[in-house]
Design a protein around this motif. Sequence first.
Motif, PDB file in Angstrom:
ATOM      1  N   ALA A   1       0.851  -1.181   0.000  1.00 21.14           N
ATOM      2  CA  ALA A   1       0.000   0.000   0.000  1.00 21.14           C
ATOM      3  C   ALA A   1       0.889   1.235   0.000  1.00 21.14           C
ATOM      4  O   ALA A   1       2.105   1.152   0.246  1.00 21.14           O
ATOM      5  N   ARG A   2       0.302   2.386  -0.295  1.00 24.29           N
ATOM      6  CA  ARG A   2       1.067   3.633  -0.327  1.00 24.29           C
ATOM      7  C   ARG A   2       1.758   3.904   1.002  1.00 24.29           C
ATOM      8  O   ARG A   2       2.862   4.470   1.040  1.00 24.29           O
ATOM      9  N   SER A   3       1.153   3.481   2.108  1.00 20.37           N
ATOM     10  CA  SER A   3       1.705   3.775   3.435  1.00 20.37           C
ATOM     11  C   SER A   3       2.745   2.757   3.898  1.00 20.37           C
ATOM     12  O   SER A   3       3.371   2.942   4.937  1.00 20.37           O
ATOM     13  N   ASP A   4       2.953   1.672   3.133  1.00 16.35           N
ATOM     14  CA  ASP A   4       3.897   0.634   3.528  1.00 16.35           C
ATOM     15  C   ASP A   4       5.338   1.043   3.225  1.00 16.35           C
ATOM     16  O   ASP A   4       5.628   1.656   2.188  1.00 16.35           O
ATOM     17  N   LYS A   5       6.261   0.628   4.097  1.00 18.93           N
ATOM     18  CA  LYS A   5       7.683   0.816   3.831  1.00 18.93           C
ATOM     19  C   LYS A   5       8.104  -0.054   2.652  1.00 18.93           C
ATOM     20  O   LYS A   5       7.674  -1.190   2.514  1.00 18.93           O
ATOM     21  N   ASP A   6       8.947   0.509   1.807  1.00 16.60           N
ATOM     22  CA  ASP A   6       9.477  -0.213   0.647  1.00 16.60           C
ATOM     23  C   ASP A   6      11.000  -0.095   0.739  1.00 16.60           C
ATOM     24  O   ASP A   6      11.566   0.969   0.464  1.00 16.60           O
ATOM     25  N   VAL A   7      11.667  -1.157   1.130  1.00 17.35           N
ATOM     26  CA  VAL A   7      13.097  -1.122   1.411  1.00 17.35           C
ATOM     27  C   VAL A   7      13.830  -2.066   0.461  1.00 17.35           C
ATOM     28  O   VAL A   7      13.450  -3.228   0.303  1.00 17.35           O
ATOM     29  N   ILE A   8      14.890  -1.569  -0.187  1.00 21.59           N
ATOM     30  CA  ILE A   8      15.723  -2.382  -1.075  1.00 21.59           C
ATOM     31  C   ILE A   8      17.145  -2.388  -0.535  1.00 21.59           C
ATOM     32  O   ILE A   8      17.764  -1.323  -0.394  1.00 21.59           O
ATOM     33  N   ASN A   9      17.642  -3.571  -0.205  1.00 21.25           N
ATOM     34  CA  ASN A   9      19.004  -3.707   0.331  1.00 21.25           C
ATOM     35  C   ASN A   9      19.265  -2.747   1.487  1.00 21.25           C
ATOM     36  O   ASN A   9      20.322  -2.112   1.578  1.00 21.25           O
ATOM     37  N   GLY A  10      18.272  -2.630   2.352  1.00 13.56           N
ATOM     38  CA  GLY A  10      18.412  -1.796   3.542  1.00 13.56           C
ATOM     39  C   GLY A  10      18.168  -0.323   3.324  1.00 13.56           C
ATOM     40  O   GLY A  10      18.234   0.465   4.284  1.00 13.56           O
ATOM     41  N   VAL A  11      17.856   0.089   2.098  1.00 13.55           N
ATOM     42  CA  VAL A  11      17.658   1.507   1.788  1.00 13.55           C
ATOM     43  C   VAL A  11      16.169   1.774   1.548  1.00 13.55           C
ATOM     44  O   VAL A  11      15.592   1.227   0.600  1.00 13.55           O
ATOM     45  N   PRO A  12      15.527   2.612   2.364  1.00 12.74           N
ATOM     46  CA  PRO A  12      14.114   2.960   2.127  1.00 12.74           C
ATOM     47  C   PRO A  12      13.964   3.681   0.790  1.00 12.74           C
ATOM     48  O   PRO A  12      14.732   4.592   0.473  1.00 12.74           O
ATOM     49  N   GLN A  13      12.966   3.255   0.018  1.00 16.28           N
ATOM     50  CA  GLN A  13      12.748   3.838  -1.298  1.00 16.28           C
ATOM     51  C   GLN A  13      11.628   4.879  -1.250  1.00 16.28           C
ATOM     52  O   GLN A  13      10.745   4.832  -0.387  1.00 16.28           O
ATOM     53  N   ILE A  14      11.698   5.807  -2.186  1.00  8.10           N
ATOM     54  CA  ILE A  14      10.606   6.754  -2.373  1.00  8.10           C
ATOM     55  C   ILE A  14      10.010   6.538  -3.757  1.00  8.10           C
ATOM     56  O   ILE A  14      10.693   6.077  -4.683  1.00  8.10           O
ATOM     57  N   VAL A  15       8.724   6.831  -3.888  1.00  3.60           N
ATOM     58  CA  VAL A  15       8.072   6.884  -5.193  1.00  3.60           C
ATOM     59  C   VAL A  15       7.517   8.287  -5.357  1.00  3.60           C
ATOM     60  O   VAL A  15       7.688   9.144  -4.481  1.00  3.60           O
ATOM     61  N   SER A  16       6.829   8.547  -6.452  1.00  2.54           N
ATOM     62  CA  SER A  16       6.310   9.888  -6.681  1.00  2.54           C
ATOM     63  C   SER A  16       4.949   9.841  -7.341  1.00  2.54           C
ATOM     64  O   SER A  16       4.583   8.868  -7.991  1.00  2.54           O
ATOM     65  N   CYS A  17       4.190  10.912  -7.130  1.00  2.00           N
ATOM     66  CA  CYS A  17       2.836  11.043  -7.675  1.00  2.00           C
ATOM     67  C   CYS A  17       2.645  12.466  -8.189  1.00  2.00           C
ATOM     68  O   CYS A  17       3.327  13.388  -7.762  1.00  2.00           O
ATOM     69  N   GLU A  18       1.693  12.617  -9.101  1.00  2.00           N
ATOM     70  CA  GLU A  18       1.338  13.936  -9.631  1.00  2.00           C
ATOM     71  C   GLU A  18      -0.098  14.246  -9.254  1.00  2.00           C
ATOM     72  O   GLU A  18      -0.996  13.448  -9.510  1.00  2.00           O
ATOM     73  N   ASN A  19      -0.321  15.411  -8.637  1.00  2.00           N
ATOM     74  CA  ASN A  19      -1.680  15.742  -8.223  1.00  2.00           C
ATOM     75  C   ASN A  19      -2.439  16.493  -9.318  1.00  2.00           C
ATOM     76  O   ASN A  19      -1.943  16.680 -10.428  1.00  2.00           O
ATOM     77  N   SER A  20      -3.656  16.924  -8.980  1.00  2.00           N
ATOM     78  CA  SER A  20      -4.534  17.568  -9.964  1.00  2.00           C
ATOM     79  C   SER A  20      -3.951  18.829 -10.567  1.00  2.00           C
ATOM     80  O   SER A  20      -4.389  19.278 -11.624  1.00  2.00           O
ATOM     81  N   MET A  21      -2.983  19.432  -9.910  1.00  2.00           N
ATOM     82  CA  MET A  21      -2.459  20.708 -10.377  1.00  2.00           C
ATOM     83  C   MET A  21      -1.037  20.599 -10.899  1.00  2.00           C
ATOM     84  O   MET A  21      -0.311  21.593 -10.976  1.00  2.00           O
ATOM     85  N   GLY A  22      -0.639  19.364 -11.244  1.00  2.00           N
ATOM     86  CA  GLY A  22       0.638  19.176 -11.912  1.00  2.00           C
ATOM     87  C   GLY A  22       1.847  19.250 -11.023  1.00  2.00           C
ATOM     88  O   GLY A  22       2.962  19.472 -11.511  1.00  2.00           O
ATOM     89  N   VAL A  23       1.680  19.061  -9.727  1.00  2.00           N
ATOM     90  CA  VAL A  23       2.808  19.009  -8.800  1.00  2.00           C
ATOM     91  C   VAL A  23       3.226  17.552  -8.627  1.00  2.00           C
ATOM     92  O   VAL A  23       2.405  16.691  -8.326  1.00  2.00           O
ATOM     93  N   VAL A  24       4.514  17.283  -8.826  1.00  2.00           N
ATOM     94  CA  VAL A  24       5.068  15.947  -8.606  1.00  2.00           C
ATOM     95  C   VAL A  24       5.832  15.977  -7.295  1.00  2.00           C
ATOM     96  O   VAL A  24       6.732  16.807  -7.108  1.00  2.00           O
ATOM     97  N   GLN A  25       5.460  15.098  -6.379  1.00  2.00           N
ATOM     98  CA  GLN A  25       6.144  15.063  -5.084  1.00  2.00           C
ATOM     99  C   GLN A  25       6.388  13.632  -4.656  1.00  2.00           C
ATOM    100  O   GLN A  25       5.763  12.697  -5.147  1.00  2.00           O
TER     101      GLN A  25
END
Length: 774
Positions: free
Chosen positions: A527-551
Amino acid sequence: MSKEQEVPQPNAENPEELSNKFKVTEPKKWAAGIPAVLKAFEDILEETGATRGMGALLKMNQKGGFDCSSCAWPDPDDDRSPIAEYCENGAKALAEEATTKKLTAEFFAQNSIADLAKLDDMHIGKKGRIAQPVYLPKGGTHYQPVTWDWAFKKIAEHLNTLDSPNEAAFYTSGRTSNEASFLYQLFVREYGTNNMPDCSNMCHESTSVGLAESIGIGKGTVTLEDIHDTDLLIIMGQNPGTNHPRMLTALRKAKEKDAKIIAINPLKEAGLMAFKDPQTVRGFVGTSVQLADLYLQVKINGDMALLKAIELLLYQAEMKTPDEVFDHKFIQESTVNYEQFVEHIQQYKVEDLAKACGVPVAQIREAADMIAHKKRIIVCWAMGITQQKNGVDTVKEIVNLVLLKGSIGKPGSGLCPVRGHSNVQGNRTMMIWDKPKPAQLAAIKEVYGFDPPKEHGFDVVESIQAMHDGRLQVFFAMGGNFLSATPDTTFTAEAMRKTKLTVNISTKLNRGHLITGEESIILPTFARSDKDVINGVPQIVSCENSMGVVQQSKGVLDPVSDDLMSESFIVCNLAKAVLGSKSVVPWDRYMESYDNIRDDIEKVIPGFEEYNKQIRKPGGFYLPNAPRAGKFETPDWGGKAAFNIAGLPKHEPKADEYYLTTIRSHDQFNTTIYGMEDRYRGIHNERRVIFMNPADIAKAGFKAGDKVDISSHYDGIERVARLFIIVAYDIPERNTAVYYPEGNVLIPLSSAADKSNTPTSKLVFVKIRKHEAN
């Protein structure tokens, strides 16, 4: 006994009983307040416990936290609340995905798909998180656990034995991150097809088409700050109190700066009338802020007539006081087709348009007077506009109004389509699209060296048709609840059952897992709220909202199972299993770090320069948006915005037919049903209700509380939704409304919007008769 005989068509469409606790109370005239806070905490505590759930809430929508998996409303660029940058429905969405309940092998052994299909959608979803990959064999009655490797090999076996890649379709919901979406479309195109139906096909596709043809980009043009600093907001076909509750805070801020609001909707919605903001002292003690200064209760699909009436009145005012109503400098320098538009609009009479839209002339004049001398104007809209036969033209008519006023490309002005699911706009930016542009395909070839297919693929409607007639053998879904989201539920269920294999990447069980192809696989993901860890390093993903902001979005919770896999990893492993040594894409490198995915997104998709650097900025970054800067990349119109010329929709319902629209309850998000309470509309402990005007109820010989069956009649087919309770409601005469997905069975697949092919879920003609028990 065959699986078709064992598993009935979706039981939610044809139940045999209703709740004995059903109750109707007076609709609310304000939204949010303390009840929203209490309900949010109640769901969190019930599903997750205090420590897990409350800790996650504090990180949701925060800079450096995780993005809410619910709606796509933007987060503030600066002043985010440190304790509550979420709404009631966002908290419910978190409770759903962060639940500690999980579905193990024991659960699937004890529960057949036939038994699970007897439950309604809410109780199916409440079972918990799927804890391991599971497989339903041909002729099987129960899902059984399998290994990830086995599942990938089984899928590869099916995909690699098809006569053509075009015999498979790959659906995407709006929850999928940018990174996973990019990899998904890359795999699908290297596999050899553009069959990529997505949830945008069913919601804002009319917006994407209409805006692209008018202003050169299929996205909105405003920022959140524009909404705070505008003079006038026009909100059409949208119910922000339920569908985008955090929008109410933005509306409150606009009102505090003396902005006016015109609300346009067939139903009187609490979230458009007043707002008790629980994050302010006044709201906490129960003081509401009036939102709509004028509420135009338009007929279903009367928006085009209303817009034309307003435009005609504005034109007449401009003729009386030249250069005071229209922005002629902007029109001359930045638009085309103005003369044709003016000639067209003069063919109408205000009185005729008022009759067509169902709004009194006096109220339309009041709206026109509010607009006439305002320059900073923003128009917001959602599904009430787009899910109509003439949805594209109505979006273009909204553009017409904004162009007349020159209210685009300036602070506090512009177009604001409010998207539904949290990353549906990002999915499209990442090229999840059945109709890719040549430049997009050329970029893929330049970076990766393979030739992606050029022919257009299937959208949602076309995919259902293709499954039904045998042209699709494999249906693969990245998230979502395809069956419950789509129209013509019985037809869609029949179509799904004609496939050889259905695959779903999911967090929780839904009805789409129970109405399947000959074989079925469920792949459980984070789920979006779950930790996603690769080789001990927490990963981030990104999303774009209705107003074109990617965070960025970074999960904070320990997953409920060790046998889950991220969507990005699922795609990479699937691609390796299906394509093998033929692939030229570095799938292994993408599984080492998501930074490597973003490095290649930067090479393929414009606007993502220094992606990894920009995504780590607090609050993210804005994608380029030419109309926001007053420029229009419209080759067909010489770099100018285009006025559109369109007639009124023609509706000819029979004497015993009603207009029907489908709506959400306050206790749901899309097809996810959180509970049975629609407290803003006064509906408690039941969803199978039909809202009717009191005069229509009396005229038809019914009374409130009667049980009825609803039917639509298209293509020589009668579609029936059985056992609904009549609720008297403030809605225009001959207009009715029901919740979806319960009402989706009434919407024919053949009824779709011109150009966008979006199902017309917001208008179908129906008959209503006394309920007939089986």
